[in-house]
Design a protein around this motif. Structure first.
Motif, mmCIF file in Angstrom:
data_model
loop_
_atom_site.group_PDB
_atom_site.id
_atom_site.type_symbol
_atom_site.label_atom_id
_atom_site.label_comp_id
_atom_site.label_asym_id
_atom_site.label_seq_id
_atom_site.Cartn_x
_atom_site.Cartn_y
_atom_site.Cartn_z
ATOM 1 N N LEU C 20 56.162 40.050 18.157
ATOM 2 C CA LEU C 20 57.499 39.888 18.686
ATOM 3 C C LEU C 20 58.251 38.779 17.973
ATOM 4 O O LEU C 20 59.256 38.287 18.457
ATOM 5 C CB LEU C 20 57.443 39.600 20.192
ATOM 6 C CG LEU C 20 57.104 40.830 21.027
ATOM 7 C CD1 LEU C 20 56.684 40.451 22.414
ATOM 8 C CD2 LEU C 20 58.289 41.764 21.077
ATOM 9 N N ALA C 21 57.751 38.351 16.805
ATOM 10 C CA ALA C 21 58.426 37.292 16.087
ATOM 11 C C ALA C 21 59.680 37.842 15.407
ATOM 12 O O ALA C 21 59.884 39.038 15.321
ATOM 13 C CB ALA C 21 57.486 36.699 15.039
ATOM 14 N N GLY C 22 60.495 36.937 14.936
ATOM 15 C CA GLY C 22 61.651 37.350 14.187
ATOM 16 C C GLY C 22 62.848 37.643 15.079
ATOM 17 O O GLY C 22 62.777 37.507 16.294
ATOM 18 N N PRO C 23 63.956 38.049 14.471
ATOM 19 C CA PRO C 23 65.169 38.286 15.251
ATOM 20 C C PRO C 23 65.001 39.477 16.189
ATOM 21 O O PRO C 23 64.287 40.419 15.882
ATOM 22 C CB PRO C 23 66.227 38.565 14.173
ATOM 23 C CG PRO C 23 65.450 39.046 12.988
ATOM 24 C CD PRO C 23 64.133 38.332 13.042
ATOM 25 N N ARG C 24 65.644 39.407 17.348
ATOM 26 C CA ARG C 24 65.568 40.507 18.309
ATOM 27 C C ARG C 24 66.950 41.093 18.500
ATOM 28 O O ARG C 24 67.778 40.512 19.194
ATOM 29 C CB ARG C 24 65.078 39.997 19.667
ATOM 30 C CG ARG C 24 63.775 39.292 19.608
ATOM 31 C CD ARG C 24 63.509 38.706 20.970
ATOM 32 N NE ARG C 24 62.143 38.225 21.019
ATOM 33 C CZ ARG C 24 61.433 38.161 22.123
ATOM 34 N NH1 ARG C 24 61.941 38.540 23.258
ATOM 35 N NH2 ARG C 24 60.214 37.701 22.099
ATOM 36 N N PRO C 25 67.177 42.244 17.896
ATOM 37 C CA PRO C 25 68.486 42.855 18.099
ATOM 38 C C PRO C 25 68.703 43.154 19.570
ATOM 39 O O PRO C 25 67.888 43.815 20.205
ATOM 40 C CB PRO C 25 68.404 44.141 17.269
ATOM 41 C CG PRO C 25 67.053 44.197 16.675
ATOM 42 C CD PRO C 25 66.261 43.029 17.104
ATOM 43 N N LEU C 26 69.809 42.647 20.107
ATOM 44 C CA LEU C 26 70.044 42.724 21.544
ATOM 45 C C LEU C 26 70.189 44.165 22.010
ATOM 46 O O LEU C 26 69.720 44.539 23.073
ATOM 47 C CB LEU C 26 71.290 41.904 21.901
ATOM 48 C CG LEU C 26 71.411 41.527 23.369
ATOM 49 C CD1 LEU C 26 70.303 40.561 23.754
ATOM 50 C CD2 LEU C 26 72.772 40.921 23.643
ATOM 51 N N GLY C 27 70.842 44.975 21.167
ATOM 52 C CA GLY C 27 71.092 46.355 21.551
ATOM 53 C C GLY C 27 69.823 47.117 21.870
ATOM 54 O O GLY C 27 69.762 47.933 22.789
ATOM 55 N N LEU C 28 68.763 46.783 21.126
ATOM 56 C CA LEU C 28 67.492 47.474 21.285
ATOM 57 C C LEU C 28 66.941 47.331 22.698
ATOM 58 O O LEU C 28 66.281 48.225 23.218
ATOM 59 C CB LEU C 28 66.503 46.872 20.282
ATOM 60 C CG LEU C 28 65.488 47.813 19.654
ATOM 61 C CD1 LEU C 28 66.173 49.018 19.074
ATOM 62 C CD2 LEU C 28 64.731 47.067 18.575
ATOM 63 N N ARG C 29 67.236 46.204 23.323
ATOM 64 C CA ARG C 29 66.720 45.948 24.665
ATOM 65 C C ARG C 29 67.224 46.969 25.679
ATOM 66 O O ARG C 29 66.656 47.134 26.737
ATOM 67 C CB ARG C 29 67.122 44.554 25.137
ATOM 68 C CG ARG C 29 66.781 43.459 24.170
ATOM 69 C CD ARG C 29 66.064 42.365 24.854
ATOM 70 N NE ARG C 29 64.779 42.842 25.333
ATOM 71 C CZ ARG C 29 63.843 42.065 25.828
ATOM 72 N NH1 ARG C 29 64.047 40.803 25.956
ATOM 73 N NH2 ARG C 29 62.701 42.553 26.229
ATOM 74 N N PHE C 30 68.362 47.599 25.354
ATOM 75 C CA PHE C 30 68.943 48.535 26.323
ATOM 76 C C PHE C 30 68.608 49.978 25.995
ATOM 77 O O PHE C 30 68.845 50.859 26.802
ATOM 78 C CB PHE C 30 70.456 48.337 26.408
ATOM 79 C CG PHE C 30 70.824 46.975 26.902
ATOM 80 C CD1 PHE C 30 70.758 46.690 28.253
ATOM 81 C CD2 PHE C 30 71.184 45.969 26.027
ATOM 82 C CE1 PHE C 30 71.057 45.421 28.722
ATOM 83 C CE2 PHE C 30 71.491 44.697 26.486
ATOM 84 C CZ PHE C 30 71.429 44.422 27.838
ATOM 85 N N VAL C 31 68.072 50.192 24.805
ATOM 86 C CA VAL C 31 67.781 51.566 24.381
ATOM 87 C C VAL C 31 66.865 52.258 25.387
ATOM 88 O O VAL C 31 67.114 53.374 25.820
ATOM 89 C CB VAL C 31 67.147 51.581 22.975
ATOM 90 C CG1 VAL C 31 66.595 52.952 22.659
ATOM 91 C CG2 VAL C 31 68.174 51.169 21.940
ATOM 92 N N GLY C 32 65.793 51.559 25.801
ATOM 93 C CA GLY C 32 64.828 52.146 26.720
ATOM 94 C C GLY C 32 65.450 52.475 28.058
ATOM 95 O O GLY C 32 65.301 53.585 28.580
ATOM 96 N N LEU C 33 66.179 51.494 28.620
ATOM 97 C CA LEU C 33 66.795 51.700 29.933
ATOM 98 C C LEU C 33 67.806 52.844 29.893
ATOM 99 O O LEU C 33 67.785 53.734 30.740
ATOM 100 C CB LEU C 33 67.485 50.410 30.395
ATOM 101 C CG LEU C 33 66.578 49.314 30.944
ATOM 102 C CD1 LEU C 33 67.379 48.073 31.276
ATOM 103 C CD2 LEU C 33 65.844 49.807 32.190
ATOM 104 N N VAL C 34 68.669 52.816 28.853
ATOM 105 C CA VAL C 34 69.684 53.855 28.747
ATOM 106 C C VAL C 34 69.022 55.219 28.575
ATOM 107 O O VAL C 34 69.396 56.205 29.224
ATOM 108 C CB VAL C 34 70.642 53.547 27.567
ATOM 109 C CG1 VAL C 34 71.547 54.731 27.294
ATOM 110 C CG2 VAL C 34 71.465 52.308 27.878
#
Lengths: 264, 255, 268
Positions: C20-34
C-alpha cells in the motif's frame, strides 16, 4: 575482428527511484561485459545500487534507460535459464529441502526430476537432509539449498545477491570454497554482488568496483591470481589494497602496485 | 515432574469442581424452580441423547458452519489474495469490506429469509456473511506480508500467474489463513446458534430456543449451551492441530 | 520508494502493484463502492418483481428514518448497551487477564473453564439472560458483557505472557517490587497487544448487539430491522438500517484506531 558475442552485455543502464523528495538517480550509465563461464563480482558500499543493478540484469526491474543483452538478445523478464540466488531467506519455508530444490523442475517427468534433485543435493553436500524443512536448518545449509535449487535447473548464468552476507565468517569461508568448486565443475557464468573486498578477490576473475550516489562502475580490476588462490600471496594483498583504495578507503600500509586497468 | 503433572490435571479439576459446587449451592439456597441444578442438566443431556435429536441437531449445525465457511474460503481467499497483490484492487475494495464487515450477519436475516425462505440456504448465507470478511482481510494481509524474494524466485523459475498463486502465494499464506480460519470458525459457531434461533427448525440454536418456548425446560437450555461450548472448543482444538503439521509449522514459531 | 516503471509483464507479476506504499489515487477508493451500488441496482432492475429494494429506495428509506427521528433513538439505545456491556467486561477482564497471564497456576486452573465457556455463543445465553434479568436493557447488557469478556480476558492474558523475559529481568535488576514490575513493566509492554484485542472485541460487540436486539428487546437497531420487516414488510427500511449499522461500525473502529494511536503516542 569478429569477437564472440559476450554472454552478458549491460549497455548504458540508468535507474531512478521515486522517493518522498522526488526522483533520485540510482544508477548512471553502467556498462559491463561478461564472457561465458566468467566469474565477475560487483563490489561496492551499501547503497551504491549494485543490488538494483543485479535486479535489472535479472529482469525483475526495468531500467529507466539502457538495455541488458544476454547472448545478444535483450532481456524482457526473468528467465529460468538465468537463476537469481538470494540470501538464505529466499528458500521456501513450506517446502522440504527436496521440494525446494525440485521447485523449478515441476514440468519434468518424475524420474528425471528425482535424478536431478539427488544430484544437486549431493553436489552441495546436503545428503541426509532431503526431508528437512528450512527452519530446521542452519543459515549455511539454507544457502546451500538456494544454490542447489538454482543448479537443479541447469541454468547458464547465476546471479548472486550477497548470498553469504547473513552467514557467520567461518561458514562464509566454507561456502566460498564450495561455490568455487561447483563453479569450476559446472562452468556457469556468475555475476556476484558483494560489499566484501576479500570475498571479491577470493572469488572473481574480474571485479567491477562501484561508487555510490549515483551508482557507477568506477573501474574493472582483473584478478590475475592462479586458482586455488593463496590468501597470503603478496599479489593477493596488493589486489586487495587496490580495491580498497578504489573504494576510497585510506589503507596505505603497503605500497599499491596497480594492475592493468581495463576500462575507465 | 510428578508435582507438575498433578498440577496440570488437578488444578483445572479443582477449579471446575468449585464452580459446579457453587452453582449447585446457589440453586439449592435460592430454592429456584426454573433454573436447573448441575444434576438436572446432566439428566437433561441424557434425555436428549435418548430422544436421539442430539446427533441430528449437532450434525445440522456443523453442516451449516462447514458449508458457509467453505463457501467463504472459496471466495474470500482468492479475492483477498488478489487485493494483497494488486494495490489498486486493495484501494478499491477496502471501503466495501470495511463497510460491510461491521454489519451483524444476523441483521441480514430478514433479507436472507425473503430471498431464500426459512431454511438451510438462509442459514448458510448468514454464516457465509460472517466468515467472508475476516477471511478476505486475512488473505490480503498474508499476501502483503510475503517477502518479495519468494515472488521473484517463483517468477525466476518461469511460473505464470496461476502457478505463482498455487505454488507460492497460497502456501506462503497458509499459516496466516489457519489463524484466521480459527477466528472465523469461532465467529461462525457464534452466528450459527443465533441464526438457528431465527431462521430454521433444527440445530443446537433451535434446540435452546425450542426448549425454552416449549415448557420452560431450562435444564435442556443449559445442556444445549454446554454442548455448544464443548463443540466450539473441539473445533478450535482441531484447527490448532492443523497448525502443528510440518509444512505449516514454520509459520508458528515456538512459544 | 519504488521503481518508476517495470517491465511489461502480466499483472500479477507487477512488483510495484504490491502493498500500500506510494501515492493513493483518491478516485480509486470509490470505485468499489460505486461498483457495488451499480451492481445492486442492476440486479434489482433485472430481477423485476423482487422484495429487495433498489439503492434509491434505500436512500429514501434512510432519509425517512432520519426525518421521523426514529434512527437516533434506536442508535442511542444500541450504543448505550454496547458501551456498558463492553466497559463492564473490560473492568473485569483487565485485572483477571493480568492475573491469569502472571500466575501460571491461575491460568492452569481457569483456562479449561474459559475454553468451554468462550465458544458458547453469547446469543445462546439469551433465554437464561431473560430468565435472570427480564426483557430489557440489563438483559442485553449482560449478553454484551459475555460477548466482550471472553475475547478480552484471553487477549490480556496472552499479551502479559508475551512480555519478553528480558524486560522482566531488567525490571527486577533495578529492584522493582512485584507491584511496580506489573505497573511499570508488564502493563506498558503488553498494552499494544491489549489495544489490538480491545479494538477487535468492540467489533464483535457491535456484531452481537444487533443480533441480541433481534431476539430480546424492543428498541435498538436490531429491533428496528425486525420491526420494519414485521410492520408491513418495509425492506427498504431494513436495508437502510443495514447501511447505517455498517457506517456506525466503521465509525467505532476509526474511534478505536484513533485511541490506539493517541495511547501509543503517550507511552513513547
Amino acid at each position: 575482428m569478429t569477437r564472440p558475442i559476450p554472454k552478458l552485455r549491460l549497455r548504458g543502464l540508468h535507474a531512478r527511484f521515486l522517493s518522498s523528495q522526488g526522483e533520485r538517480s540510482v544508477l548512471e550509465d553502467v556498462n559491463l561485459e561478461v564472457e561465458t563461464g566468467e566469474f565477475v563480482c560487483l563490489l561496492g558500499p551499501s547503497g551504491c545500487g549494485k543490488s538494483t543493478l543485479l535486479n535489472i540484469v535479472g529482469g525483475f526491474l526495468a531500467p529507466a534507460a539502457g538495455e541488458v543483452l544476454v547472448d545478444g538478445q535483450p532481456v524482457t523478464g526473468p528467465d529460468p535459464r538465468r537463476i537469481f540466488v538470494f540470501q538464505e531467506r529466499g528458500t521456501f519455508p513450506w517446502l522440504t529441502v527436496e521440494g525446494n530444490i525440485g521447485f523449478g523442475l515441476a514440468r519434468r517427468p518424475g524420474p528425471e526430476r528425482r535424478e536431478r534433485v539427488a544430484r544437486a543435493v549431493a553436489r552441495v553436500g546436503l545428503t541426509g537432509f532431503e526431508h528437512a524443512y528450512p527452519h530446521e536448518l542452519s543459515g549455511g545449509m539454507k544457502q546451500r539449498v538456494e544454490v542447489a535449487r538454482a543448479l537443479a535447473v541447469d541454468p547458464d548464468v547465476l546471479y548472486m545477491d550477497e548470498p553469504f552476507g547473513a552467514l557467520d565468517s567461518i561458514t562464509r569461508l566454507e561456502m566460498r570454497a564450495e561455490l568455487l568448486r561447483i563453479w569450476s565443475e559446472a562452468r556457469k557464468t556468475v555475476l556476484f554482488v558483494t560489499h566484501d573486498i576479500d570475498e571479491s578477490v577470493q572469488l572473481a576473475d574480474r571485479v567491477a568496483v562501484m561508487s555510490a550516489r549515483p551508482g557507477r562502475i568506477r573501474r574493472v580490476v582483473d584478478i590475475d591470481l592462479p586458482r586455488p588462490r593463496d590468501l597470503s600471496a603478496p599479489r593477493y594483498l596488493a589486489l586487495r589494497d587496490t580495491l580498497m583504495a578504489e573504494l576510497g578507503l585510506a589503507h596505505g600500509v603497503r605500497a599499491i602496485t596497480p594492475p592493468r586497468q581495463e576500462r575507465a | 515432574m510428578t508435582r507438575r503433572r498433578l498440577e496440570h490435571w488437578g488444578l483445572p479439576l479443582l477449579a471446575s469442581a468449585v464452580l459446579v459446587s457453587l452453582w449447585h449451592l446457589a440453586v439449592v439456597q435460592t430454592g429456584t424452580k426454573v433454573f436447573p441444578s448441575p444434576a438436572a442438566v446432566v439428566r437433561g443431556l441424557g434425555e436428549l441423547l435418548r430422544r436421539g435429536v442430539l446427533g441430528t441437531y449437532l450434525l445440522d449445525s456443523l453442516r451449516r458452519v462447514a458449508l458457509g465457511t467453505g463457501l467463504a474460503v472459496l471466495l474470500g481467499v482468492p479475492l483477498g489474495s488478489w487485493m494483497g497483490l494488486r494495490r489498486e484492487a486493495a484501494l478499491a475494495m477496502d471501503p466495501v469490506v470495511q463497510w460491510l464487515r461491521p454489519i451483524s450477519p444476523l441483521a441480514w436475516s430478514p433479507l436472507a429469509i425473503v430471498l431464500w425462505g426459512v431454511g438451510e440456504p438462509a442459514t448458510v448465507f448468514l454464516i457465509f456473511l460472517a466468515a467472508i470478511f475476516p477471511l478476505t482481510t486475512a488473505a490480503t494481509s498474508a499476501v502483503q506480508a510475503i517477502p518479495e524474494v519468494h515472488l521473484r524466485a517463483g517468477r525466476n523459475f518461469g511460473l505464470g500467474p496461476g502457478a505463482l498463486w498455487l505454488r507460492v502465494l497460497l502456501p506462503a499464506s497458509i499459516p496466516d489463513l489457519l489463524v484466521a480460519l480459527r477466528i472465523t470458525l469461532g465467529i461462525a459457531w457464534l452466528v450459527v446458534v443465533a441464526a438457528e434461533m431465527l431462521a430454521v427448525d433444527s440445530g443446537l440454536g433451535y434446540l435452546i430456543i425450542d426448549a425454552r418456548n416449549a415448557g420452560k425446560r431450562y435444564d435442556l437450555v443449559v445442556a444445549g449451551m454446554l454442548l455448544i461450548g464443548c463443540v466450539g472448543w473441539a473445533i478450535d482444538a482441531g484447527v490448532r492441530r492443523l497448525e502443528r503439521l510440518r509444512p505449516v509449522r514454520w509459520g508458528f514459531p515456538e512459544q | 520508494m519504488r521503481h518508476l516503471k517495470t517491465l511489461p509483464i502480466p499483472p500479477t507479476h507487477d512488483v510495484s502493484g504490491r502493498g500500500l506504499a506510494g501515492p493513493r489515487p483518491l478516485g480509486l477508493r470509490f470505485v468499489g463502492l460505486v461498483g457495488l451500488v451499480l451492481a445492486w441496482a442492476l440486479a434489482v432492475a433485472l430481477a423485476g418483481a423482487t422484495p429487495v429494494p433498489s439503492p434509491r429506495r434505500v436512500a429514501e428509506g434512510i432519509w425517512e428514518l432520519v426525518q421521523r427521528q426514529v434512527i437516533f433513538r434506536h442508535t442511542v439505545a444500541s450504543l448505550f448497551r454496547v458501551t456498558w456491556g463492553y466497559l463492564a467486561a473490560l473492568g473485569v477482564a483487565l485485572p483477571l487477564g493480568l492475573m491469569l497471564g502472571w500466575f501460571r497456576r491461575g491460568e492452569l486452573a481457569l483456562s479449561p473453564l474459559l475454553q468451554v465457556l468462550r465458544p458458547i455463543s453469547p446469543l445462546a445465553w439469551i433465554p437464561i439472560s431473560i430468565l435472570w434479568f427480564g426483557v430489557g436493557d440489563v438483559s442485553a447488557i449482560f449478553i454484551l458483557f459475555l460477548a466482550s469478556f471472553f475475547p478480552l480476558v484471553t487477549t490480556v492474558a496472552s499479551a502479559v505472557r508475551g512480555v519478553p523475559e528480558v524486560h522482566l529481568r531488567a525490571g527486577r535488576n533495578f529492584g522493582l517490587t512485584p507491584a511496580a514490575l506489573l505497573w511499570r513493566v508488564v502493563l506498558p509492554a503488553a498494552l499494544p497487544r491489549i489495544f489490538v484485542g480491545m479494538r477487535l472485541t468492540l467489533g464483535v460487540a457491535w456484531l452481537v448487539v444487533v443480533a441480541a436486539e433481534m431476539l430480546g428487546v424492543d428498541s435498538g437497531l436490531g429491533f428496528l430491522i425486525l420491526d420494519a420487516r414485521n410492520a408491513g414488510n418495509r425492506y427498504d427500511l431494513v436495508m437502510a438500517t443495514l447501511v447505517l449499522i455498517g457506517g456506525i461500525g466503521v465509525g467505532l473502529d476509526a474511534f478505536m484506531r484513533w485511541l490506539q494511536r493517541a495511547m501509543d503516542g503517550s507511552t513513547r
